[in-house]
Write a protein that holds these residues in place. Structure first.
Motif, PDB file in Angstrom:
ATOM      1  N   GLU A 194       0.855  -1.188   0.000  1.00 43.30           N
ATOM      2  CA  GLU A 194       0.000   0.000   0.000  1.00 43.30           C
ATOM      3  C   GLU A 194       0.887   1.232   0.000  1.00 43.30           C
ATOM      4  N   PRO A 195       0.675   2.153  -0.926  1.00 41.42           N
ATOM      5  CA  PRO A 195       1.498   3.362  -0.930  1.00 41.42           C
ATOM      6  C   PRO A 195       1.199   4.225   0.289  1.00 41.42           C
ATOM      7  N   ALA A 196       2.215   4.916   0.757  1.00 40.54           N
ATOM      8  CA  ALA A 196       2.023   5.853   1.867  1.00 40.54           C
ATOM      9  C   ALA A 196       1.242   7.063   1.355  1.00 40.54           C
ATOM     10  N   PRO A 197       0.442   7.670   2.196  1.00 41.22           N
ATOM     11  CA  PRO A 197      -0.254   8.893   1.790  1.00 41.22           C
ATOM     12  C   PRO A 197       0.758  10.006   1.513  1.00 41.22           C
ATOM     13  N   LEU A 198       0.407  10.894   0.618  1.00 39.28           N
ATOM     14  CA  LEU A 198       1.282  12.008   0.256  1.00 39.28           C
ATOM     15  C   LEU A 198       1.726  12.776   1.495  1.00 39.28           C
ATOM     16  N   SER A 199       0.824  13.049   2.405  1.00 40.88           N
ATOM     17  CA  SER A 199       1.167  13.829   3.598  1.00 40.88           C
ATOM     18  C   SER A 199       2.239  13.131   4.439  1.00 40.88           C
ATOM     19  N   GLU A 200       2.197  11.811   4.508  1.00 41.05           N
ATOM     20  CA  GLU A 200       3.199  11.073   5.283  1.00 41.05           C
ATOM     21  C   GLU A 200       4.565  11.116   4.604  1.00 41.05           C
ATOM     22  N   VAL A 201       4.585  11.001   3.292  1.00 40.30           N
ATOM     23  CA  VAL A 201       5.842  11.085   2.548  1.00 40.30           C
ATOM     24  C   VAL A 201       6.457  12.469   2.736  1.00 40.30           C
TER      25      VAL A 201
ATOM     26  N   TRP B 118      14.553  18.238  -2.369  1.00 44.47           N
ATOM     27  CA  TRP B 118      13.722  17.170  -2.915  1.00 44.47           C
ATOM     28  C   TRP B 118      12.402  17.781  -3.372  1.00 44.47           C
ATOM     29  N   TRP B 119      11.712  17.080  -4.266  1.00 39.64           N
ATOM     30  CA  TRP B 119      10.455  17.547  -4.816  1.00 39.64           C
ATOM     31  C   TRP B 119       9.488  16.391  -4.959  1.00 39.64           C
ATOM     32  N   ILE B 120       8.212  16.693  -4.874  1.00 39.87           N
ATOM     33  CA  ILE B 120       7.188  15.738  -5.272  1.00 39.87           C
ATOM     34  C   ILE B 120       7.127  15.798  -6.795  1.00 39.87           C
ATOM     35  N   ALA B 121       7.128  14.653  -7.440  1.00 44.81           N
ATOM     36  CA  ALA B 121       7.153  14.583  -8.897  1.00 44.81           C
ATOM     37  C   ALA B 121       5.969  13.752  -9.389  1.00 44.81           C
ATOM     38  N   GLY B 122       5.898  13.556 -10.688  1.00 39.25           N
ATOM     39  CA  GLY B 122       4.877  12.690 -11.272  1.00 39.25           C
ATOM     40  C   GLY B 122       3.475  13.261 -11.172  1.00 39.25           C
ATOM     41  N   GLY B 123       2.507  12.367 -11.054  1.00 40.82           N
ATOM     42  CA  GLY B 123       1.098  12.750 -11.061  1.00 40.82           C
ATOM     43  C   GLY B 123       0.716  13.710  -9.952  1.00 40.82           C
ATOM     44  N   TYR B 124       1.238  13.468  -8.744  1.00 45.90           N
ATOM     45  CA  TYR B 124       0.923  14.383  -7.640  1.00 45.90           C
ATOM     46  C   TYR B 124       1.432  15.792  -7.920  1.00 45.90           C
ATOM     47  N   ALA B 125       2.603  15.920  -8.546  1.00 44.19           N
ATOM     48  CA  ALA B 125       3.163  17.237  -8.844  1.00 44.19           C
ATOM     49  C   ALA B 125       2.243  18.015  -9.772  1.00 44.19           C
TER      50      ALA B 125
ATOM     51  N   HIS C 119      -3.819   7.436  -6.945  1.00 44.69           N
ATOM     52  CA  HIS C 119      -2.399   7.187  -7.213  1.00 44.69           C
ATOM     53  C   HIS C 119      -1.950   5.890  -6.556  1.00 44.69           C
ATOM     54  N   ALA C 120      -1.103   5.160  -7.265  1.00 43.61           N
ATOM     55  CA  ALA C 120      -0.557   3.907  -6.745  1.00 43.61           C
ATOM     56  C   ALA C 120       0.795   4.108  -6.078  1.00 43.61           C
ATOM     57  N   ASP C 121       1.339   5.334  -6.166  1.00 45.23           N
ATOM     58  CA  ASP C 121       2.633   5.622  -5.558  1.00 45.23           C
ATOM     59  C   ASP C 121       2.803   7.125  -5.405  1.00 45.23           C
ATOM     60  N   VAL C 122       3.888   7.504  -4.748  1.00 46.03           N
ATOM     61  CA  VAL C 122       4.280   8.905  -4.619  1.00 46.03           C
ATOM     62  C   VAL C 122       5.693   9.003  -5.163  1.00 46.03           C
ATOM     63  N   ASP C 123       5.887   9.801  -6.200  1.00 51.89           N
ATOM     64  CA  ASP C 123       7.206   9.986  -6.795  1.00 51.89           C
ATOM     65  C   ASP C 123       7.910  11.140  -6.094  1.00 51.89           C
ATOM     66  N   VAL C 124       9.136  10.877  -5.624  1.00 56.30           N
ATOM     67  CA  VAL C 124       9.950  11.904  -4.982  1.00 56.30           C
ATOM     68  C   VAL C 124      11.224  12.048  -5.797  1.00 56.30           C
ATOM     69  N   LEU C 125      11.572  13.285  -6.123  1.00 56.80           N
ATOM     70  CA  LEU C 125      12.747  13.569  -6.933  1.00 56.80           C
ATOM     71  C   LEU C 125      13.842  14.131  -6.051  1.00 56.80           C
ATOM     72  N   LEU C 126      15.046  13.597  -6.210  1.00 59.89           N
ATOM     73  CA  LEU C 126      16.251  14.112  -5.557  1.00 59.89           C
ATOM     74  C   LEU C 126      17.305  14.316  -6.632  1.00 59.89           C
ATOM     75  N   LEU C 127      18.173  15.281  -6.425  1.00 55.68           N
ATOM     76  CA  LEU C 127      19.287  15.458  -7.345  1.00 55.68           C
ATOM     77  C   LEU C 127      20.201  14.245  -7.257  1.00 55.68           C
ATOM     78  N   ARG C 128      20.803  13.875  -8.362  1.00 54.71           N
ATOM     79  CA  ARG C 128      21.642  12.678  -8.414  1.00 54.71           C
ATOM     80  C   ARG C 128      22.764  12.731  -7.381  1.00 54.71           C
ATOM     81  N   ARG C 129      23.371  13.906  -7.220  1.00 56.13           N
ATOM     82  CA  ARG C 129      24.476  14.012  -6.253  1.00 56.13           C
ATOM     83  C   ARG C 129      24.005  13.657  -4.844  1.00 56.13           C
ATOM     84  N   ASP C 130      22.752  13.970  -4.532  1.00 58.54           N
ATOM     85  CA  ASP C 130      22.223  13.668  -3.210  1.00 58.54           C
ATOM     86  C   ASP C 130      21.828  12.202  -3.106  1.00 58.54           C
ATOM     87  N   GLN C 131      21.373  11.622  -4.190  1.00 56.41           N
ATOM     88  CA  GLN C 131      21.074  10.191  -4.197  1.00 56.41           C
ATOM     89  C   GLN C 131      22.340   9.388  -3.956  1.00 56.41           C
ATOM     90  N   LEU C 132      23.453   9.896  -4.421  1.00 57.10           N
ATOM     91  CA  LEU C 132      24.730   9.201  -4.259  1.00 57.10           C
ATOM     92  C   LEU C 132      25.377   9.479  -2.913  1.00 57.10           C
TER      93      LEU C 132
END
Length: 75
Positions: free
Chosen positions: A4-11, A22-29, A41-54
């Motif tokens: 079950e995807p987490a609610p947007l507010s929890e993410v 970081w940013w909310i991306a995809g359909g929610y954005a 929505h079946a998920d919440v897309d979160v965007l991070l810069l690649r340097r931060d992902q690494l």
């Protein structure tokens, strides 16, 4: 076990502690930008810069890894 995807507010609450940008991306954005929901929505897309992902910002990598484990998504 059903995923079950987490609610947007929890993410948002969990990611608010992350010091990296970081940013909310995809359909929610899109819905947040236009001010109304279009569908479920079946998920919440979160965007991070690649340097931060690494993990370029010290201990943030471990925190992001824990969030990914919690909200990793369906297998």
């Amino acid at each position: 076990m059903t995923w079950e995807p987490a609610p947007l507010s929890e993410v948002v609450e969990l990611f608010s502690a992350v010091r990296a940008p970081w940013w909310i991306a995809g359909g929610y954005a899109i819905e947040l930008a236009v001010g109304r929901a279009f569908r479920e929505h079946a998920d919440v897309d979160v965007l991070l810069l690649r340097r931060d992902q690494l993990g370029q910002r010290g201990g943030e990598y471990e925190r992001l890894e824990r969030l990914i484990q919690v909200f990793g998504g369906p297998e």
